[in-house]
Scaffold this motif. Structure first.
Motif, short mmCIF file in Angstrom:
data_model
loop_
_atom_site.label_atom_id
_atom_site.label_comp_id
_atom_site.label_asym_id
_atom_site.label_seq_id
_atom_site.Cartn_x
_atom_site.Cartn_y
_atom_site.Cartn_z
N PHE A 245 0.81 -1.21 0.00
CA PHE A 245 0.00 0.00 0.00
C PHE A 245 0.85 1.26 0.00
O PHE A 245 1.75 1.44 0.81
CB PHE A 245 -0.94 0.05 1.23
N TYR A 276 -3.08 0.87 11.49
CA TYR A 276 -3.11 0.61 10.04
C TYR A 276 -1.99 1.44 9.41
O TYR A 276 -2.22 2.30 8.58
CB TYR A 276 -4.48 0.96 9.44
N GLU A 300 0.29 -2.72 12.05
CA GLU A 300 0.00 -2.99 10.64
C GLU A 300 -0.02 -4.51 10.45
O GLU A 300 0.82 -5.23 11.00
CB GLU A 300 1.09 -2.33 9.77
N ALA A 301 -0.98 -5.00 9.63
CA ALA A 301 -1.12 -6.44 9.44
C ALA A 301 -0.12 -7.02 8.44
O ALA A 301 0.29 -8.18 8.56
CB ALA A 301 -2.55 -6.75 8.97
N ARG A 325 -3.01 -7.63 13.23
CA ARG A 325 -4.28 -6.97 12.90
C ARG A 325 -4.62 -6.05 14.06
O ARG A 325 -4.37 -6.39 15.23
CB ARG A 325 -5.38 -8.02 12.75
N VAL A 326 -5.19 -4.90 13.77
CA VAL A 326 -5.49 -3.95 14.83
C VAL A 326 -6.52 -4.53 15.81
O VAL A 326 -6.38 -4.39 17.03
CB VAL A 326 -5.98 -2.60 14.23
N ASP A 366 -5.88 4.95 10.07
CA ASP A 366 -5.97 5.06 8.61
C ASP A 366 -6.38 3.69 8.06
O ASP A 366 -5.61 3.01 7.39
CB ASP A 366 -4.60 5.49 8.05
N PRO A 368 -8.42 0.43 6.13
CA PRO A 368 -8.85 0.18 4.75
C PRO A 368 -10.32 0.56 4.58
O PRO A 368 -10.96 1.02 5.52
CB PRO A 368 -8.61 -1.32 4.57
C1 LIG Z 1 -5.30 2.89 3.86
S1 LIG Z 1 -3.86 1.92 4.15
C2 LIG Z 1 -2.92 3.06 5.15
C3 LIG Z 1 -1.44 2.79 5.24
C4 LIG Z 1 -0.59 3.92 5.81
N1 LIG Z 1 -1.20 4.59 6.93
C5 LIG Z 1 -0.20 4.92 4.73
O1 LIG Z 1 -0.71 6.04 4.75
O2 LIG Z 1 0.62 4.59 3.87
C6 LIG Z 1 -4.46 0.73 5.24
C7 LIG Z 1 -3.43 -0.24 5.77
O3 LIG Z 1 -4.09 -1.10 6.69
C8 LIG Z 1 -3.56 -2.41 6.54
N2 LIG Z 1 -4.60 -3.27 7.11
C9 LIG Z 1 -5.73 -3.74 6.53
N3 LIG Z 1 -6.47 -4.37 7.44
C10 LIG Z 1 -5.80 -4.35 8.61
C11 LIG Z 1 -6.06 -4.81 9.93
N4 LIG Z 1 -7.19 -5.46 10.23
N5 LIG Z 1 -5.16 -4.56 10.88
C12 LIG Z 1 -4.01 -3.89 10.61
N6 LIG Z 1 -3.70 -3.43 9.39
C13 LIG Z 1 -4.59 -3.64 8.41
C14 LIG Z 1 -3.26 -2.55 5.09
O4 LIG Z 1 -2.25 -3.53 4.87
C15 LIG Z 1 -2.78 -1.13 4.74
O5 LIG Z 1 -1.37 -1.03 4.91
#
Ligand SMILES: C[S@@+](CC[C@H](N)C(=O)[O-])C[C@H]1O[C@@H](n2cnc3c(N)ncnc32)[C@H](O)[C@@H]1O
Length: 438
Positions: A245, A276, A300-301, A325-326, A366, A368
């Protein structure tokens, strides 16, 4: 009674003349025909169009349709700059037929409507341009092309697996276009990613590939802040997996970072959470701001992103990237649809990670497109942070999570929206929350 292919007498392929009403979330406008709700793409409010039914919605409660003829055009209608945009063509862009200022006004209406409907809040928000690509074209630094069985690469139609053999994508950045993905054959592949990083040459990643290439993208985000009376800044390079991402608009990362940090006013010595966190864009700025007496935990996952954050932020040892995962990290049960509850009869409740602090001064979220969800929002509120920044790519998810944050004792302090995806219906929001009782 209507069958799967018809609703209130309308069937797929039928054409009706309708007056187009308000814009709705998802890239379409609402119209009615003999009591039946139509979601019409390629139309504008107050137009009169001939709409062709493309799909009967769930339970026949609405139908989807395309405006195939404009009988009374809006003054904001323009000739789409892309010849592949329009009914039954490429599904990537929803708003090529709309003048750019009106695109932003429509997105502002959608954000306000979602906040009203799902959070019960009246907000007055404008959609701000993101620096770069002033005509709304040539901004997309990552494009996933789909590949047909005959090896031709193209882009998918709206809500379809059908692939349109476009010559090139008009919203793609010049570096993506230079990859000439559609000029080559890709037999045996499902997709081809073309990525234009801000540093170095464009990257092409065929999918699947054997072996999978470990292609990295180098991206730079600049940030300058005079919050808390001290000027902190960086011009930092991040390494991102080509399929990992990173914001696709070249001006987006720096814009969202500045907007999120401006509302947090982070002070030296504070404790911050970046949820995230991807490769650590916000964690880096939080780390610079809290300094060595402070602490940042970034959750971050994706394992590759966490490894890249760990390496990239090694100069800020008080920033701790955590792979989880958060919801798991907070000990919140995962969403149950098709999950453990169905198999065991009980939701799986993970143990709260000992790496997460019990309290925090500031939090950045932040998530998804689905949003954080009520369980995570409640856990975030329980940290007692004095300020929360929520960066959202879906206004509906933001509105749902806003309602949960308000119920958990926070109030919406500010809301900004950005046009980080011109020509499409997508819009990014940056919201700030503070405790409702000081
Ligand atoms: C919108 S992106 C934001 C990434 C970062 N904040 C940036 O601005 O570059 C969302 C991120 O959440 C991660 N993600 C998705 N589901 C997740 C979860 N349940 N727990 C943790 N991370 C997660 C994705 O891999 C992605 O890196």
């Amino acid at each position: 009674m209507s069958g799967a292919g018809e609703a209130a007498g309308l069937g797929v392929g039928d054409e009706v003349e309708v007056e187009v009403g308000r814009v709705a979330h998802g890239g379409h406008c609402v119209a009615r025909h003999e009591g039946q709700v139509l979601f019409v793409r390629h139309a504008l409010p107050e137009e009169r169009v001939r709409a062709r039914v493309t799909e009967i919605g769930a339970g026949s409660r609405f139908v989807r349709a395309d405006a195939v003829e404009v009988l009374g055009p809006s003054p904001d209608r323009v000739t789409p700059p892309c010849p592949w945009a329009g009914p039954d063509r490429c599904g990537g862009c929803d708003l090529q037929h709309v003048a750019l200022p009106r695109q932003r006004a429509l997105k502002a209406e959608v954000v306000a409507e979602q906040m009203q409907r799902l959070a019960g809040l009246t907000v007055d928000v404008g959609v701000e341009p993101v620096p770069g690509a002033d005509d709304g074209l040539g901004w997309r630094t990552r494009v996933e092309f789909s590949v047909r069985d005959d090896g031709v690469a193209g882009l998918r139609k709206h809500r379809s697996h059908e692939i349109v053999a476009v010559d090139r994508c008009r919203i793609a950045a010049p570096g993506v276009t230079a990859c000439e993905v559609t000029a080559r054959g890709w037999p045996g592949h499902e997709a081809v990613d073309a990525v234009a990083p801000s540093v170095g040459e464009p990257v092409v990643v065929p999918v699947p590939s054997d072996p999978v290439p470990d292609v990295r993208e180098r991206v730079v985000a600049s940030w300058l802040s005079a919050a808390a009376g001290a000027t902190v800044a960086f011009d930092r390079e991040f390494t991102v997996s080509a399929r990992g991402f990173w914001q696709v608009h070249p001006g987006a990362a720096a814009t969202f970072l500045a907007a999120a940090m401006a509302g947090l006013d982070v002070r030296p010595g504070e404790r911050a959470l970046d949820l995230y966190s991807g490769v650590g864009l916000f964690a880096a700025a939080l780390g610079e701001s809290v300094g060595p007496r402070g602490q940042v935990v970034a959750v971050e996952a994706d394992a590759a992103a966490v490894a890249q954050a760990t390496a990239g932020l090694a100069d800020l040892p008080w920033v701790l990237p955590v792979q989880a995962r958060v919801d798991d990290a907070f000990g919140v049960p995962r969403p149950t649809r098709g999950g453990p509850r169905r198999r065991t009869g009980r939701p799986r409740r993970p143990t709260r990670s000992p790496l997460l602090p019990a309290t925090a001064d500031v939090v950045v979220l932040d998530p998804p497109r689905v949003g954080a969800g009520t369980g995570v929002v409640r856990a975030v509120a329980a940290l007692g942070a004095r300020a929360i920044a929520y960066v959202a790519c879906d206004p509906a998810a933001l509105a749902r999570d806003t309602a949960a944050l308000v119920a958990a004792g926070y109030r919406l302090e500010s809301l900004r929206a950005f046009d980080a995806f011109p020509m499409t219906h997508h819009v990014e929001c940056v919201a700030h929350f503070v405790p409702s009782a000081p």
